[in-house]
Design an enzyme around this catalytic site. Structure first.
Site, PDB file in Angstrom:
ATOM      1  CD  GLU A 172     -19.441  -1.956   8.913  1.00 34.79           C
ATOM      2  OE1 GLU A 172     -18.570  -1.183   8.482  1.00 34.79           O
ATOM      3  OE2 GLU A 172     -19.744  -3.036   8.340  1.00 34.79           O
ATOM      4  CE  LYS A 204      -4.271   1.672   2.122  1.00 33.36           C
ATOM      5  NZ  LYS A 204      -5.302   1.418   3.159  1.00 33.36           N
ATOM      6  NE  ARG A 246     -21.628  -2.757   4.643  1.00 29.59           N
ATOM      7  CZ  ARG A 246     -20.699  -3.450   4.012  1.00 29.59           C
ATOM      8  NH1 ARG A 246     -20.038  -4.397   4.654  1.00 29.59           N
ATOM      9  NH2 ARG A 246     -20.419  -3.210   2.756  1.00 29.59           N
TER      10      ARG A 246
END
Length: 613
Positions: free
Chosen positions: A362, A278, A390
């Protein structure tokens, strides 16, 4: 390479060296454009070679490339006719920061939330089979998204589906464990050689045509799986039914292209495990990729932001919760892969044993809060408004049904600006107010957030949500006290009701209305559910006019609730105006532009009030 030249690339004739040069140009353009517009940088830098390899392998105008989350789609946009518009990224009427099908035929599916790509891709593959069409389907999912349960639901079904589908796992080292030892690396390299793949195919064919061959194949296959499963990370995916290829160096364009082309030729579901870094290629992002995940405009030479960030609601939330936890050991913090974003870094440093990051999960977080609350802890789940969507089922089943005391810090409530449709926090009040026993608070200032969070944790029974916006205060820094509904100023001609961050806009509008000689009464809702309508009814009986301004979706807004309550009480309302975010999804732009678009800027509130008068 100039922006329009990105549209003239001949993918079939591109050499590896030309591809490497293209990757370098893409990185330079990424840093240049994102430094001006802000957006997601580290994730895009880490997938440059992968994006180029995908375009060398697939025709995304026909084949379906499904991004997970989609914050790594910037290079894809540049390579599909949008390079000359990168300076408009995340701006009003400009490019979206996420894939958007109505922006380009090359964007297969809208993306902004995590862990759904395999499910979506499998749906596309099954539609292809059902309709007898011919195209390839690829899902690109990161190891972070694999912390979400939905990803495994999709993988489980896709692996057993038999559909021709390629899943690319972009592993930048956050969630997938490293291989163990040199033998694993040796077997991984062997596993990817074309000779191995050809031999495997021929061996199975021969075994199918000789006496006892099928039994021999089953025995040797089980032995191979047992040995490989003990030292390679592939066994989980192969147990699901995927043909596993990897891990592959995600920054070796030649090898990566070759593997993707092999995967494309295979029958059935294939998983390609790609290792990436990344922030690759930009030293500041490589050193601190978490700081360059989502950035505001910055100096590309140093990586430093052009404007220093000030105190925001998330930071105040984290500081207050840390203070509360200092004197109450029952208090725990929960986050779904958003510790920094929700201001919990200080809490995590001071109380690491009481701070739980559950990943992009979540629903699990809400259910876990239910278990914690049932056993006497006081869980506080800090979550972005759109991500709490969610957990709706768990809010009802695992929290409210038992009347459990769990606190939800609903961050990014209201308009969020540049992230656009997928992240606008305008729905939470509508769905939270349907949950029995739920209390919803709406602070408008830092002081109110601190006081209301403390009350929510220490005094409010049952489930309680405290919703607050992204960024800082908006012209109002007062503290309206603890009453559910408070009168900010008295008036006789018009009643204006508001809550949360729009309070500053309303007060500015009132100044303009009163400059025209009218008297306005302003009521602020500290508690937006359940609503205390008594002060509103008393005010409207006096003024006869009610204007409700709020930064939420129209459906089930407080204005509708108040209108119904006043009607039920028989209160005469001569004129009524509801100003809110409407019924449609709200595109990206600045918050100020979005408010003007929706008719809830202070000028438009003032104009509406004067029209009523």
């Amino acid at each position: 390479m100039l922006p329009d030249e990105f549209q003239q690339i001949n993918w079939t004739e591109m050499t590896d060296s030309e591809g490497v040069a293209l990757c370098q140009e893409l990185r330079e353009e990424l840093v240049r454009s994102v430094s001006q517009t802000g957006g997601h940088l580290a994730s895009n830098l880490g997938t440059v070679e992968l994006t180029v390899a995908l375009h060398r392998t697939y025709d995304t105008a026909k084949d379906r490339l499904v991004f997970d989350v989609g914050h790594q789609c910037y290079c894809h946009k540049m390579l599909t006719g949008r390079a000359d518009r990168m300076d408009t990224m995340r701006k009003l009427n400009g490019l979206a920061g996420f894939p958007k099908p109505n922006e380009s035929v090359h964007d297969a599916f809208v993306a902004g939330h995590a862990s759904n790509s395999v499910s979506v891709a499998l749906g596309m593959a099954r539609a292809r089979t059902q309709l007898g069409e011919d195209y390839n389907v690829v899902a690109l999912i990161g190891d972070g998204a694999l912390t979400g349960g939905l990803a495994y639901e999709g993988l489980s079904d896709a692996g057993q589906s038999g559909e021709n589908l390629v899943v690319i796992l972009n592993d930048n080292g956050i969630s997938i464990k490293k291989n163990v030892g040199g033998v694993a690396k040796l077997l991984s390299r062997h596993h990817l050689r074309p000779q191995y793949l050809r031999f495997k195919k021929v061996y199975r064919s021969v075994c199918n045509h000789i006496p006892g061959g099928k039994k021999l194949y089953r025995v040797t296959h089980k032995i191979k799986q047992a040995v490989k499963g003990s030292i390679l990370p592939s066994s989980m995916f192969e147990d699901m039914g995927f043909r596993y290829m990897g891990p592959v160096n995600g920054h070796n364009l030649s090898e990566l292209t070759r593997i993707l082309r092999w995967a494309k030729e295979q029958e059935g579901p294939v998983l390609v495990h790609v290792r990436t870094v990344k922030g690759k290629g930009y030293p500041p992002a490589e050193r601190e990729p978490h700081l360059f995940h989502g950035v505001s405009p910055f100096d590309p030479a140093t990586g430093k932001p052009l404007k220093p960030s000030g105190t925001d609601f998330s930071a105040v939330f984290g500081e207050t919760l840390t203070s509360i936890a200092t004197t109450d050991e029952r208090v725990c913090a929960v986050t779904a892969a958003m510790q920094s974003g929700t201001g919990l870094d200080v809490f995590a440093t001071q109380f690491p044993e009481r701070c739980f990051d559950v990943g992009i999960a979540e629903g699990h977080a809400v259910a876990m809060c239910g278990g914690m609350a049932k056993q006497g802890a006081v869980p506080v789940f800090a979550v972005y408004s759109t991500f709490l969507q969610r957990g709706y089922d768990m809010l009802i089943h695992d929290i409210a049904l038992s009347g459990l005391h769990a606190v939800f810090g609903v961050d990014r409530a209201g308009l969020v600006g540049a992230d656009g449709e997928t992240h606008q926090g305008v729905f939470d009040l509508a769905f939270l107010s349907t949950v029995p026993g739920m209390t919803v608070l709406a602070p408008a200032s830092f002081a109110e957030l601190s006081n209301q969070l403390r009350w929510a944790v220490e005094q409010c029974p049952g489930p309680v949500a405290v919703r607050y916006p992204r960024g800082g205060e908006n012209g109002y820094s007062g503290d309206a006290g603890a009453e559910p509904t408070v009168t900010l100023q008295q008036g006789t001609d018009l009643t204006i009701v508001t809550h949360g961050i729009l309070t500053g806009e309303v007060l500015r509008a009132v100044e303009q209305i009163e400059a025209s000689g009218y008297s306005v009464e302003v009521l602020k809702l500290n508690r937006v559910h359940p609503i205390d309508a008594d002060p509103v009814a008393a005010s409207v009986q006096k003024t006869g006019r009610l204007l409700v301004a709020e930064e939420v979706v129209h459906q089930n807004c407080t204005g509708m609730v108040l209108a119904a309550e006043l009607m039920a009480r028989g209160v005469q309302v001569d004129k009524l105006r509801l100003l809110n975010c409407g019924k449609d999804f709200i595109p990206h732009g600045t918050v100020e532009q979005q408010r003007r678009m929706l008719g809830i800027s202070w000028e438009q509130i003032a104009a509406a009030g004067l029209e009523m008068l």
